[in-house]
Design a protein around this motif. Sequence first.
Motif, PDB file in Angstrom:
ATOM      1  N   PRO A   1       1.145  -1.208  -0.010  1.00 39.45           N
ATOM      2  CA  PRO A   1       0.146  -0.049  -0.001  1.00 39.45           C
ATOM      3  C   PRO A   1       0.715   1.280  -0.073  1.00 39.45           C
ATOM      4  O   PRO A   1       2.093   1.337   0.575  1.00 39.45           O
ATOM      5  CB  PRO A   1      -0.741  -0.117   1.427  1.00 39.45           C
ATOM      6  CG  PRO A   1      -0.690  -1.604   1.366  1.00 39.45           C
ATOM      7  CD  PRO A   1       0.591  -1.968   1.038  1.00 39.45           C
ATOM      8  N   THR A   2       0.405   2.273  -0.898  1.00 41.75           N
ATOM      9  CA  THR A   2       1.230   3.458  -0.853  1.00 41.75           C
ATOM     10  C   THR A   2       0.438   4.810  -0.765  1.00 41.75           C
ATOM     11  O   THR A   2      -0.784   4.784  -0.787  1.00 41.75           O
ATOM     12  CB  THR A   2       1.827   3.595  -2.142  1.00 41.75           C
ATOM     13  OG1 THR A   2       0.703   3.718  -3.312  1.00 41.75           O
ATOM     14  CG2 THR A   2       2.668   2.306  -2.342  1.00 41.75           C
ATOM     15  N   ILE A   3       1.059   5.712  -0.262  1.00 44.46           N
ATOM     16  CA  ILE A   3       0.804   7.045  -0.355  1.00 44.46           C
ATOM     17  C   ILE A   3       1.665   7.933  -0.914  1.00 44.46           C
ATOM     18  O   ILE A   3       2.888   7.315  -1.125  1.00 44.46           O
ATOM     19  CB  ILE A   3       0.290   7.837   1.143  1.00 44.46           C
ATOM     20  CG1 ILE A   3       1.504   7.629   2.025  1.00 44.46           C
ATOM     21  CG2 ILE A   3      -0.664   7.204   1.703  1.00 44.46           C
ATOM     22  CD1 ILE A   3       1.517   8.028   3.288  1.00 44.46           C
ATOM     23  N   ARG A   4       1.463   9.255  -1.575  1.00 42.60           N
ATOM     24  CA  ARG A   4       2.353   9.947  -2.153  1.00 42.60           C
ATOM     25  C   ARG A   4       2.491  11.531  -1.526  1.00 42.60           C
ATOM     26  O   ARG A   4       1.587  12.109  -1.257  1.00 42.60           O
ATOM     27  CB  ARG A   4       2.140   9.949  -3.753  1.00 42.60           C
ATOM     28  CG  ARG A   4       3.343  10.597  -4.447  1.00 42.60           C
ATOM     29  CD  ARG A   4       2.693  10.901  -5.889  1.00 42.60           C
ATOM     30  NE  ARG A   4       2.300  12.010  -6.300  1.00 42.60           N
ATOM     31  CZ  ARG A   4       1.745  12.282  -7.587  1.00 42.60           C
ATOM     32  NH1 ARG A   4       1.874  11.288  -8.451  1.00 42.60           N
ATOM     33  NH2 ARG A   4       1.163  13.421  -7.661  1.00 42.60           N
ATOM     34  N   ILE A   5       3.649  11.882  -1.193  1.00 43.27           N
ATOM     35  CA  ILE A   5       3.911  13.380  -0.965  1.00 43.27           C
ATOM     36  C   ILE A   5       4.368  14.146  -2.094  1.00 43.27           C
ATOM     37  O   ILE A   5       4.602  13.568  -3.258  1.00 43.27           O
ATOM     38  CB  ILE A   5       5.202  13.221   0.333  1.00 43.27           C
ATOM     39  CG1 ILE A   5       6.433  12.802  -0.558  1.00 43.27           C
ATOM     40  CG2 ILE A   5       4.853  12.464   1.402  1.00 43.27           C
ATOM     41  CD1 ILE A   5       7.664  12.710   0.260  1.00 43.27           C
ATOM     42  N   ASP A   6       4.155  15.558  -1.797  1.00 40.78           N
ATOM     43  CA  ASP A   6       4.390  16.493  -2.798  1.00 40.78           C
ATOM     44  C   ASP A   6       5.851  16.597  -2.951  1.00 40.78           C
ATOM     45  O   ASP A   6       6.648  16.286  -1.842  1.00 40.78           O
ATOM     46  CB  ASP A   6       3.606  17.574  -2.581  1.00 40.78           C
ATOM     47  CG  ASP A   6       3.855  18.377  -1.250  1.00 40.78           C
ATOM     48  OD1 ASP A   6       4.905  18.053  -0.718  1.00 40.78           O
ATOM     49  OD2 ASP A   6       3.122  19.059  -0.951  1.00 40.78           O
ATOM     50  N   ARG A   7       6.409  17.457  -3.812  1.00 44.28           N
ATOM     51  CA  ARG A   7       7.846  17.845  -4.035  1.00 44.28           C
ATOM     52  C   ARG A   7       8.456  18.418  -2.648  1.00 44.28           C
ATOM     53  O   ARG A   7       9.561  18.284  -2.172  1.00 44.28           O
ATOM     54  CB  ARG A   7       8.114  18.564  -5.247  1.00 44.28           C
ATOM     55  CG  ARG A   7       8.175  17.759  -6.576  1.00 44.28           C
ATOM     56  CD  ARG A   7       8.411  18.640  -7.371  1.00 44.28           C
ATOM     57  NE  ARG A   7       8.245  17.924  -8.981  1.00 44.28           N
ATOM     58  CZ  ARG A   7       7.630  17.721  -9.788  1.00 44.28           C
ATOM     59  NH1 ARG A   7       6.145  18.123  -9.422  1.00 44.28           N
ATOM     60  NH2 ARG A   7       7.563  17.161 -10.994  1.00 44.28           N
ATOM     61  N   GLY A   8       7.660  19.241  -1.953  1.00 43.23           N
ATOM     62  CA  GLY A   8       8.353  20.166  -1.097  1.00 43.23           C
ATOM     63  C   GLY A   8       8.287  19.222   0.183  1.00 43.23           C
ATOM     64  O   GLY A   8       9.191  19.599   1.191  1.00 43.23           O
ATOM     65  N   ALA A   9       7.870  18.160   0.315  1.00 49.00           N
ATOM     66  CA  ALA A   9       8.116  17.199   1.663  1.00 49.00           C
ATOM     67  C   ALA A   9       9.050  16.291   1.491  1.00 49.00           C
ATOM     68  O   ALA A   9       9.444  15.755   2.470  1.00 49.00           O
ATOM     69  CB  ALA A   9       6.576  16.521   1.793  1.00 49.00           C
ATOM     70  N   ILE A  10       9.722  16.275   0.355  1.00 41.29           N
ATOM     71  CA  ILE A  10      10.821  15.067   0.113  1.00 41.29           C
ATOM     72  C   ILE A  10      12.064  15.390   0.677  1.00 41.29           C
ATOM     73  O   ILE A  10      12.383  14.468   1.374  1.00 41.29           O
ATOM     74  CB  ILE A  10      11.140  15.255  -1.588  1.00 41.29           C
ATOM     75  CG1 ILE A  10       9.946  14.635  -2.452  1.00 41.29           C
ATOM     76  CG2 ILE A  10      12.390  14.224  -1.828  1.00 41.29           C
ATOM     77  CD1 ILE A  10      10.308  14.787  -3.719  1.00 41.29           C
ATOM     78  N   ARG A  11      12.444  16.756   0.939  1.00 37.54           N
ATOM     79  CA  ARG A  11      13.510  16.752   1.751  1.00 37.54           C
ATOM     80  C   ARG A  11      13.391  16.575   3.257  1.00 37.54           C
ATOM     81  O   ARG A  11      14.403  16.323   4.016  1.00 37.54           O
ATOM     82  CB  ARG A  11      14.211  18.158   1.410  1.00 37.54           C
ATOM     83  CG  ARG A  11      13.237  19.384   2.006  1.00 37.54           C
ATOM     84  CD  ARG A  11      13.999  20.724   1.510  1.00 37.54           C
ATOM     85  NE  ARG A  11      13.084  21.702   1.746  1.00 37.54           N
ATOM     86  CZ  ARG A  11      13.410  22.382   2.878  1.00 37.54           C
ATOM     87  NH1 ARG A  11      14.382  22.272   3.793  1.00 37.54           N
ATOM     88  NH2 ARG A  11      12.623  23.715   3.166  1.00 37.54           N
ATOM     89  N   PHE A  12      12.319  16.628   3.605  1.00 38.01           N
ATOM     90  CA  PHE A  12      12.049  16.610   5.089  1.00 38.01           C
ATOM     91  C   PHE A  12      11.981  15.189   5.370  1.00 38.01           C
ATOM     92  O   PHE A  12      12.489  14.645   6.361  1.00 38.01           O
ATOM     93  CB  PHE A  12      10.635  17.171   5.433  1.00 38.01           C
ATOM     94  CG  PHE A  12      10.643  18.821   5.304  1.00 38.01           C
ATOM     95  CD1 PHE A  12      11.384  19.321   6.237  1.00 38.01           C
ATOM     96  CD2 PHE A  12       9.914  19.338   4.371  1.00 38.01           C
ATOM     97  CE1 PHE A  12      11.423  20.832   6.263  1.00 38.01           C
ATOM     98  CE2 PHE A  12      10.178  20.965   3.990  1.00 38.01           C
ATOM     99  CZ  PHE A  12      10.766  21.458   5.252  1.00 38.01           C
ATOM    100  N   VAL A  13      11.123  14.216   4.409  1.00 40.97           N
ATOM    101  CA  VAL A  13      11.081  12.820   4.707  1.00 40.97           C
ATOM    102  C   VAL A  13      12.499  12.256   4.772  1.00 40.97           C
ATOM    103  O   VAL A  13      13.045  11.404   5.451  1.00 40.97           O
ATOM    104  CB  VAL A  13      10.099  12.135   3.637  1.00 40.97           C
ATOM    105  CG1 VAL A  13      10.212  10.711   3.769  1.00 40.97           C
ATOM    106  CG2 VAL A  13       8.797  12.770   3.883  1.00 40.97           C
ATOM    107  N   LEU A  14      13.383  12.670   3.702  1.00 36.44           N
ATOM    108  CA  LEU A  14      14.791  12.322   3.521  1.00 36.44           C
ATOM    109  C   LEU A  14      15.590  12.629   4.598  1.00 36.44           C
ATOM    110  O   LEU A  14      16.698  12.036   4.656  1.00 36.44           O
ATOM    111  CB  LEU A  14      15.192  12.518   2.232  1.00 36.44           C
ATOM    112  CG  LEU A  14      14.456  11.674   0.835  1.00 36.44           C
ATOM    113  CD1 LEU A  14      15.089  11.941  -0.400  1.00 36.44           C
ATOM    114  CD2 LEU A  14      14.266  10.257   1.255  1.00 36.44           C
TER     115      LEU A  14
END
Length: 263
Positions: A159-172
Motif C-alpha cells: 500500500p502507498t501514499i504520495r508526498i508532494d515535492r516540498g515534503a521530500i527533503r523533510f522525509v529524507l
Amino acid sequence: MPLVVPGINNNDSDDKTQLWTNKLVGKKLHEEESNETTFCKRDLPEESRVIEPGMMVTKDFRPNRLNVHVKEDGTVSHPKQKLKSSVQRSLRDSLLSSYPLLNPYIEEVMPKKASLEQMKLPDRCSLFVCEQLPLFYQQDNATLVPHLKLVHRFPQAFPTIRIDRGAIRFVLSGATLMAPGLTSAGGRLPEPREGAEGVDEEGRWSRELEKGEPVVIMAEGKTEACAVGFLVAGTKEVKDKGKGPVVEEAHFLGDGLWRLGTD
C-alpha cells in the motif's frame, strides 16, 4: 497488524547480545587499547569468541556466550542467525497474510530452498536477509515492515501514499511526515474503489489505510519509493483534518538501514 512469528522472540540472552552489538559493531578488535574505532579484546566478556569469515565453529548452545563476528578487514559486523525451516515457513505464511499482493512474487522473495537469516541490529530491531538481500525488518513489537530495497523490487505489492515535492527533503532527513505534504495538489491519498486492490493511474491506493498499518511513501515526480513506515493516523482522518503527523520514524533512502551491509 502485528505479526508474531514463533521462534524469533527476544529473551534476556538477546538483550545482552544487543548491548554488546551496540558497543562493538563498526569497530576493530585490538589487543591492548579501546578508542572510537577500536575495542580491546581484554574487555570482552570472559565467555566470548571471535568468529572470522570461513571459520569453523561448534554448534553447542551456550546462552551466556558472546559470539563476535568480524569481516575480512577485522571490523565487527552485525551477528547473523540462520532461521529454522519451521520459522521460515511461519514467517512466509505471515507475510502473505499481511501482504497478499506479494503472493505472485513470494518464490522470488523467499525461495523455499534459500537460507533466511536474521541480523540483530541496535534498538531491539532485526533485519531478515535472504541470499544477502534485505527483505523485512522487525521492531520490538514484532511488526514486520518491508525494506525499501524489497519495495523497489516489487512496488505493486505494498500500500502507498504520495508526498508532494516540498515534503521530500523533510522525509529524507528523517522528519515526521505531516498531513499537508499529502493533501496538497502534488500529494496522493487513497481513493476507495471496487475491484482489485492496487494503485490507479493517478497514484491513489484503492482503499483507506488504517492507523498502525505499514505504508510505502512515494514522492511526486519520482518513480521509486523514498520511505516506508507506520501510519499514526488513518488516511480518512488525514483527509478530514488536513493537519497533524501521519508517519513517524520512517525507514528512508540513505538512512542507516539502507546503507547497512548484509554480507
